[in-house]
Design a protein around this motif. Sequence first.
Motif, mmCIF file in Angstrom:
data_model
loop_
_atom_site.group_PDB
_atom_site.id
_atom_site.type_symbol
_atom_site.label_atom_id
_atom_site.label_comp_id
_atom_site.label_asym_id
_atom_site.label_seq_id
_atom_site.Cartn_x
_atom_site.Cartn_y
_atom_site.Cartn_z
ATOM 1 N N ALA A 2 0.925 -1.269 0.053
ATOM 2 C CA ALA A 2 -0.019 -0.011 -0.048
ATOM 3 C C ALA A 2 0.992 1.156 -0.044
ATOM 4 C CB ALA A 2 -0.843 0.001 1.206
ATOM 5 N N ARG A 20 -8.914 1.090 5.597
ATOM 6 C CA ARG A 20 -7.603 1.729 5.021
ATOM 7 C C ARG A 20 -7.278 2.587 6.173
ATOM 8 N NH1 ARG A 20 -3.556 0.232 3.501
ATOM 9 N NH2 ARG A 20 -4.813 -0.765 2.026
ATOM 10 N N ASP A 96 -1.895 -5.465 3.160
ATOM 11 C CA ASP A 96 -2.612 -5.650 1.818
ATOM 12 C C ASP A 96 -2.214 -7.109 1.446
ATOM 13 O OD1 ASP A 96 -3.856 -3.234 1.835
ATOM 14 O OD2 ASP A 96 -2.514 -2.172 0.580
#
Length: 224
Positions: A2, A20, A96
């Motif tokens: 990410a 996120r 991720d």
Amino acid sequence: MAPQADDRADPRQLSSDPLRQAAETMRAVRERCVWSQRITHEDLVPYLVEESAELIDAVEAGTRADLREELGDLLWQVLFHSAIAAQDETDPFDIDDVAAGVVEKMVRRHPHVFADAVATTPEEVLVHWDAAKAAEKHERRSVLDGVSEHMPALALAQKLLGKAAPLGIRPPHSHAPGAETEAELGDALLELVALARERGWDAERALRGRIRVLQDDVRTVEGA
């Protein structure tokens, strides 16, 4: 991996995605908090055990608010481990990568959902699951490979009995009231776990439930 923000903005301002935001919050904490900077995977193990136990309590005896909070605390442990892993010098990975791995695994283990396999009963689902898992773990030489010895004893016994059953291995027959040694008591406990497994019960949960009744009895007497 990410992209990482370089400023000190509130993570909630960096994305509209709460997951996120959580990942960015953890990244910032790892980079800027002097306590968090020195924490290793090994250091986190006691916290992981504690948070897992608190989540179990919330599931079995807590409120919906308790459950939501404890799920968040456990998620934080996953994010923390991932943030530590992202800084590894030889084999880094981040949240991720972890998420991508679990998505790939779950799609592969649910061919009746994401492919053309058919499963109309829970038993048929398990057939697909076990087949996919066996293909993934083809290098394992024993049914015991991958079973953590750090599980609570009752839960471990129930897991191992399930692994041993296809091999024709059964626990020794015992009579709990007549147990005269610690070994005989162990046989009796294993037999009770086998009974729980045969009837679809969770031995660990059963004992925790009875312990809660005992705790209530103690508090009742204390408050009398």
